[in-house]
Design a protein around this motif. Structure first.
Motif, PDB file in Angstrom:
ATOM      1  N   MET A 199      -1.308  16.268   2.046  1.00  0.00           N
ATOM      2  CA  MET A 199      -0.776  15.531   1.952  1.00  0.00           C
ATOM      3  C   MET A 199       0.186  14.322   2.719  1.00  0.00           C
ATOM      4  N   LYS A 200      -0.485  13.593   3.429  1.00  0.00           N
ATOM      5  CA  LYS A 200       1.318  12.839   4.369  1.00  0.00           C
ATOM      6  C   LYS A 200       1.035  11.921   3.419  1.00  0.00           C
ATOM      7  N   LYS A 201       3.245  11.196   3.530  1.00  0.00           N
ATOM      8  CA  LYS A 201       2.800  10.316   2.976  1.00  0.00           C
ATOM      9  C   LYS A 201       2.996   9.185   5.043  1.00  0.00           C
ATOM     10  N   HIS A 202       1.817   8.075   4.494  1.00  0.00           N
ATOM     11  CA  HIS A 202       1.914   6.954   5.568  1.00  0.00           C
ATOM     12  C   HIS A 202       3.359   5.522   5.144  1.00  0.00           C
ATOM     13  N   THR A 203       3.228   5.175   5.912  1.00  0.00           N
ATOM     14  CA  THR A 203       3.967   3.852   5.495  1.00  0.00           C
ATOM     15  C   THR A 203       3.265   2.474   6.299  1.00  0.00           C
ATOM     16  N   LEU A 204       2.666   1.282   5.755  1.00  0.00           N
ATOM     17  CA  LEU A 204       1.213   0.517   6.217  1.00  0.00           C
ATOM     18  C   LEU A 204       2.022  -0.982   6.133  1.00  0.00           C
ATOM     19  N   SER A 205       2.377  -2.050   7.772  1.00  0.00           N
ATOM     20  CA  SER A 205       3.337  -3.168   7.405  1.00  0.00           C
ATOM     21  C   SER A 205       1.175  -3.561   7.009  1.00  0.00           C
ATOM     22  N   VAL A 206       1.393  -4.418   6.428  1.00  0.00           N
ATOM     23  CA  VAL A 206      -0.132  -6.034   6.444  1.00  0.00           C
ATOM     24  C   VAL A 206       0.672  -7.048   6.348  1.00  0.00           C
ATOM     25  N   LEU A 207       0.548  -7.375   7.279  1.00  0.00           N
ATOM     26  CA  LEU A 207       0.897  -8.985   7.394  1.00  0.00           C
ATOM     27  C   LEU A 207      -0.598  -9.799   6.994  1.00  0.00           C
ATOM     28  N   VAL A 208      -0.254 -10.693   5.588  1.00  0.00           N
ATOM     29  CA  VAL A 208      -1.100 -10.929   4.689  1.00  0.00           C
ATOM     30  C   VAL A 208      -0.963 -12.725   5.123  1.00  0.00           C
ATOM     31  N   ASN A 209      -1.950 -13.678   5.050  1.00  0.00           N
ATOM     32  CA  ASN A 209      -1.572 -14.735   4.358  1.00  0.00           C
ATOM     33  C   ASN A 209      -1.200 -15.429   2.847  1.00  0.00           C
ATOM     34  N   ASP A 210      -0.263 -16.000   3.240  1.00  0.00           N
ATOM     35  CA  ASP A 210       1.062 -16.191   2.180  1.00  0.00           C
ATOM     36  C   ASP A 210       0.046 -17.442   1.053  1.00  0.00           C
ATOM     37  N   GLN A 211      -0.694 -16.412   0.254  1.00  0.00           N
ATOM     38  CA  GLN A 211      -1.699 -16.980  -0.735  1.00  0.00           C
ATOM     39  C   GLN A 211      -1.949 -16.005  -2.184  1.00  0.00           C
ATOM     40  N   PRO A 212      -2.348 -16.954  -3.476  1.00  0.00           N
ATOM     41  CA  PRO A 212      -2.173 -16.659  -4.644  1.00  0.00           C
ATOM     42  C   PRO A 212      -3.455 -15.307  -4.643  1.00  0.00           C
ATOM     43  N   GLY A 213      -3.293 -14.258  -5.290  1.00  0.00           N
ATOM     44  CA  GLY A 213      -4.637 -13.898  -5.666  1.00  0.00           C
ATOM     45  C   GLY A 213      -4.520 -12.383  -4.287  1.00  0.00           C
ATOM     46  N   VAL A 214      -3.918 -13.312  -3.229  1.00  0.00           N
ATOM     47  CA  VAL A 214      -3.560 -12.126  -2.056  1.00  0.00           C
ATOM     48  C   VAL A 214      -3.162 -10.754  -2.550  1.00  0.00           C
ATOM     49  N   LEU A 215      -2.378 -10.357  -3.062  1.00  0.00           N
ATOM     50  CA  LEU A 215      -1.278  -9.322  -3.920  1.00  0.00           C
ATOM     51  C   LEU A 215      -2.800  -8.781  -4.338  1.00  0.00           C
ATOM     52  N   GLN A 216      -3.367  -9.155  -5.569  1.00  0.00           N
ATOM     53  CA  GLN A 216      -4.294  -8.632  -6.664  1.00  0.00           C
ATOM     54  C   GLN A 216      -5.691  -8.485  -5.599  1.00  0.00           C
ATOM     55  N   ARG A 217      -5.811  -8.637  -4.289  1.00  0.00           N
ATOM     56  CA  ARG A 217      -7.262  -8.786  -3.894  1.00  0.00           C
ATOM     57  C   ARG A 217      -6.916  -6.888  -3.175  1.00  0.00           C
ATOM     58  N   VAL A 218      -5.593  -7.070  -2.246  1.00  0.00           N
ATOM     59  CA  VAL A 218      -5.065  -5.302  -1.537  1.00  0.00           C
ATOM     60  C   VAL A 218      -4.901  -4.487  -2.186  1.00  0.00           C
ATOM     61  N   ALA A 219      -4.366  -4.560  -3.456  1.00  0.00           N
ATOM     62  CA  ALA A 219      -4.217  -3.788  -4.859  1.00  0.00           C
ATOM     63  C   ALA A 219      -5.226  -3.227  -5.031  1.00  0.00           C
ATOM     64  N   GLY A 220      -6.964  -4.348  -5.632  1.00  0.00           N
ATOM     65  CA  GLY A 220      -7.981  -3.778  -6.500  1.00  0.00           C
ATOM     66  C   GLY A 220      -8.440  -3.537  -5.224  1.00  0.00           C
ATOM     67  N   LEU A 221      -9.036  -3.128  -3.744  1.00  0.00           N
ATOM     68  CA  LEU A 221      -9.493  -2.901  -2.284  1.00  0.00           C
ATOM     69  C   LEU A 221      -8.901  -0.864  -2.631  1.00  0.00           C
ATOM     70  N   PHE A 222      -7.482  -0.925  -3.024  1.00  0.00           N
ATOM     71  CA  PHE A 222      -7.339  -0.068  -2.939  1.00  0.00           C
ATOM     72  C   PHE A 222      -7.415   1.380  -4.592  1.00  0.00           C
ATOM     73  N   GLY A 223      -7.568   0.123  -5.891  1.00  0.00           N
ATOM     74  CA  GLY A 223      -8.371   0.742  -6.671  1.00  0.00           C
ATOM     75  C   GLY A 223      -9.713   0.872  -6.542  1.00  0.00           C
ATOM     76  N   ARG A 224     -10.220   0.113  -5.714  1.00  0.00           N
ATOM     77  CA  ARG A 224     -11.371   0.754  -6.128  1.00  0.00           C
ATOM     78  C   ARG A 224     -12.614   1.355  -5.152  1.00  0.00           C
ATOM     79  N   ARG A 225     -11.464   1.741  -4.543  1.00  0.00           N
ATOM     80  CA  ARG A 225     -11.842   2.351  -3.041  1.00  0.00           C
ATOM     81  C   ARG A 225     -11.182   4.479  -3.764  1.00  0.00           C
ATOM     82  N   GLY A 226     -10.490   4.080  -4.427  1.00  0.00           N
ATOM     83  CA  GLY A 226     -10.048   5.615  -5.198  1.00  0.00           C
ATOM     84  C   GLY A 226      -8.234   5.864  -4.401  1.00  0.00           C
ATOM     85  N   PHE A 227      -7.828   4.804  -3.351  1.00  0.00           N
ATOM     86  CA  PHE A 227      -6.694   5.130  -2.802  1.00  0.00           C
ATOM     87  C   PHE A 227      -5.819   4.761  -3.919  1.00  0.00           C
ATOM     88  N   ASN A 228      -4.466   5.424  -3.545  1.00  0.00           N
ATOM     89  CA  ASN A 228      -3.362   5.365  -4.344  1.00  0.00           C
ATOM     90  C   ASN A 228      -2.069   4.693  -3.547  1.00  0.00           C
TER      91      ASN A 228
END
Length: 161
Positions: free
Chosen positions: A1-30
């Motif tokens: 397994m290799k480490k990957h660094t992603l740069s993600v530009l997102v709208n500066d809105q409340p809850g965006v971090l939670q939605r992105v983190a939730g996506l990782f959690g729901r899909r089983g990505f660490n």
């Protein structure tokens, strides 16, 4: 397994971090680390996410991120030459007899002492993951009382975006 660094530009809105983190959690990505802050474009924030997986997993992550309405652009920084840094604050036991040894370690790693107490000191270290891990390993012998790390933040070198 290799480490990957992603740069993600997102709208500066409340809850965006939670939605992105939730996506990782729901899909089983660490998520190994995530940093978020304002970027050069007003109204946008840059998330730097370090994750582990094969190329198929990385493709799935990118596709899933683009399904989120607040995600503007996803860049795989690990594909390019990049500058990656992490900040660590490390509080170590520092009895008076051990202080010169600790200062020597701090100097070698071009870190800095940002606070000194009667029996401990706080060391600030900035660098890539290997450098931060190396100074922590050396300071562990003196007794780490507390530690806080930011996680990786990164940009590609040159004109690549």
């Amino acid at each position: 397994m290799k480490k990957h660094t992603l740069s993600v530009l997102v709208n500066d809105q409340p809850g965006v971090l939670q939605r992105v983190a939730g996506l990782f959690g729901r899909r089983g990505f660490n998520i190994d680390s995530v940093t978020v802050g304002n970027c050069e474009e007003s109204g946008l924030s840059r998330m730097v996410i370090v994750t582990t997986g094969d190329m198929r997993t990385l493709e799935q992550i990118e596709k899933q991120l683009y399904k989120l309405i607040d995600v503007v652009r996803v860049s795989h920084l690990s594909d390019h030459a990049m500058v990656a840094r992490e900040l660590a604050l490390i509080k170590v036991k520092a009895e008076s007899l051990k202080r010169p040894e600790i200062v020597g370690i701090v100097d070698v790693f071009r870190a800095s002492i940002v606070d000194i107490g009667e029996t401990n000191m706080i060391i600030q270290a900035v660098g890539d993951l290997d450098k931060i891990n190396a100074i922590i390993d050396l300071l562990r012998a003196y007794g780490i009382v507390e530690m806080s790390r930011t996680g990786t933040t990164a940009l590609t070198r040159g004109t690549q975006r």
